[in-house]
Structures are given as C-alpha cells and as structure tokens.
Design a protein around this motif. Structure first.
Motif, short mmCIF file in Angstrom:
data_model
loop_
_atom_site.label_atom_id
_atom_site.label_comp_id
_atom_site.label_asym_id
_atom_site.label_seq_id
_atom_site.Cartn_x
_atom_site.Cartn_y
_atom_site.Cartn_z
N ASN A 42 0.84 -1.19 0.00
CA ASN A 42 0.00 0.00 0.00
C ASN A 42 0.88 1.25 0.00
O ASN A 42 0.41 2.35 -0.27
N ARG A 43 2.16 1.07 0.30
CA ARG A 43 3.12 2.18 0.27
C ARG A 43 4.36 1.72 -0.49
O ARG A 43 4.31 1.42 -1.66
N ARG A 44 5.51 1.64 0.18
CA ARG A 44 6.72 1.16 -0.49
C ARG A 44 6.88 -0.33 -0.27
O ARG A 44 6.60 -0.84 0.81
N CYS A 45 7.38 -1.01 -1.30
CA CYS A 45 7.63 -2.45 -1.16
C CYS A 45 8.83 -2.71 -0.26
O CYS A 45 8.81 -3.59 0.60
N ILE A 46 9.91 -1.95 -0.48
CA ILE A 46 11.10 -2.03 0.38
C ILE A 46 11.48 -0.62 0.75
O ILE A 46 11.60 0.26 -0.10
N ASN A 47 11.71 -0.39 2.03
CA ASN A 47 11.96 0.96 2.52
C ASN A 47 13.23 1.01 3.37
O ASN A 47 13.46 0.17 4.23
N ALA A 48 14.05 2.02 3.10
CA ALA A 48 15.19 2.32 3.97
C ALA A 48 15.39 3.82 3.92
O ALA A 48 16.45 4.33 3.61
N ILE A 49 14.31 4.54 4.20
CA ILE A 49 14.32 5.98 3.91
C ILE A 49 13.98 6.86 5.12
O ILE A 49 14.18 8.07 5.07
N GLN A 50 13.46 6.30 6.20
CA GLN A 50 13.06 7.14 7.32
C GLN A 50 14.27 7.73 8.03
O GLN A 50 15.36 7.15 8.03
N HIS A 51 14.09 8.84 8.66
CA HIS A 51 15.22 9.60 9.20
C HIS A 51 16.00 8.84 10.27
O HIS A 51 17.18 9.05 10.46
N GLN A 52 15.35 7.92 10.98
CA GLN A 52 16.04 7.20 12.04
C GLN A 52 16.81 5.99 11.53
O GLN A 52 17.49 5.32 12.27
N LEU A 53 16.68 5.70 10.22
CA LEU A 53 17.35 4.54 9.66
C LEU A 53 18.74 4.91 9.14
O LEU A 53 18.97 6.00 8.66
N SER A 54 19.64 3.95 9.25
CA SER A 54 20.96 4.09 8.64
C SER A 54 21.33 2.71 8.12
O SER A 54 22.27 2.08 8.58
N ALA A 55 20.56 2.23 7.14
CA ALA A 55 20.76 0.90 6.58
C ALA A 55 22.05 0.87 5.76
O ALA A 55 22.52 1.89 5.26
N GLU A 56 22.60 -0.33 5.60
CA GLU A 56 23.78 -0.50 4.75
C GLU A 56 23.38 -0.43 3.28
O GLU A 56 24.09 0.15 2.48
#
Length: 202
Positions: A141-155
């Motif tokens: 209903n939104r993103r299929c894969i997400n690594a975009i929120q401000h608290q994230l620091s994904a590799e």
C-alpha cells in the motif's frame, strides 16, 4: 605359560586399538544432534546459500529476516499475506510489516502482499543489508522495500532477478536514503506516481 597367555591377550588388544585408530572419522556415523539445524522454528534449511531457510508463513519469514545471526539465506516459494499484521511502531518505529536485521538474502518466488495495511512491506533496519531476488511479486500500500526514514541508517539494498514490485508512494516503491541501492533487474510499478519507480539520494 601364564605370562605367555597375558602377552597374547595384550597383543590382541593392541592390534584392535590400532585398527580402530585407523578408521577415518567420516566413517563413524554422526548423530542427528550433531547435524546443522534450521535456526527458524517451523521452517526448514540451515540458512546457507546452498541450503536456504524455506519459509511458508508470515511468522517464519519475520523470524528469518529478524534473525540475530548476521547472514542468512531465505527462500519463499508460497504466497504470504501480511494484511492482518499491524506494524508495532512502539517497538520498531519502522512502519513496516516486516523488518530486516543483519545481512539477509531473500528469494521470493511467490507473492508477498501487504496492500491492506498503511505501511511499507519490508523495512531495512539500521546497519542491515537486504539482497532480494526471484520471480515473484511484492505488493504494498506504500513502499515495497523501505530504507528511507530519518532514524534509519541501513547498509543498503540489492535487487536482482525478475521480481515485480507494485506499490504507491511519493518516494517510489523502493526507497533508500543515505545507503546503497543496486538494481540489476525487476519491474517497478508505482500506481500513484508512475514517474517515480524508486527513490535514492546517492
């Protein structure tokens, strides 16, 4: 006579010990307890590239994606519906039906759906890396894969294979911020913002 008999017995024992010592370790049966076991309850497979964890339910998939071991190979050959899953924002603050920790490789040959939930389908957490491939589909209903929120620091995220990603979000069906995004295949359908299949600031 007695001394001769004792020497004969000792010679036989010594010969037996030498023969046993020459048997290779691979010829000795290994008990089931010594075999590698599946780290995810209810699933099968040991989680290596040659023997991935095979998941059939949402609970198995989330347990595998969230498994503490840094690297795990996971395969999903069935359809899994996340529509009854309410994201626990108080725990993760990731607004997603599934959360990835550590380094995970996920092969999707079925359909992974969360279209009835106001959340992303998969979120890649801090310091995590997700490689996804297969021939299936992820619906959101939104993103299929997400690594975009401000608290994230994904590799980062790597996408391979012939997967279809279908969602609807201003920032694309794949979103990455301050992390690597490598796209080697796939079909990306953004139902509300067709010009923005994925977002990456790098």
């Amino acid at each position: 006579m007695k001394n001769s008999k004792t020497k004969k017995i000792l010679s036989i024992l010594l010969a037996v010990i030498m023969v046993v010592g020459m048997i290779p370790a691979t010829a000795i049966p290994v008990s089931a307890a010594d075999d590698a076991e599946c780290p995810i309850a209810g699933a099968t497979g040991t989680g290596t590239e040659d023997d991935p964890v095979i998941v059939d339910t949402y609970d198995e998939l989330q347990a595998a994606l969230g498994y503490e071991d840094s690297e795990l190979y996971i395969q999903m050959d069935v359809d899994i519906d996340c529509e009854d899953v309410v994201p626990d924002d108080s725990l993760y603050s990731y607004s997603a039906s599934l959360v990835v920790f550590g380094t995970k490789t996920l092969v999707i040959n079925g359909k992974l759906s969360s279209v009835a939930v106001d959340a992303h389908t998969i979120c890649v957490a801090t310091d995590a890396y997700l490689t996804v491939s297969g021939t299936g589909k992820i619906e959101s209903n939104r993103r299929c894969i997400n690594a975009i929120q401000h608290q994230l620091s994904a590799e980062g995220i790597t996408i391979k294979g012939d997967l279809t990603f279908e969602g609807k979000d201003e920032y694309g069906v794949i979103g990455s911020l301050n992390c690597k995004l490598l796209v080697y295949g796939g079909t990306f359908i953004n139902k509300e913002y067709p010009a923005r299949p994925f977002y990456n600031d790098n």
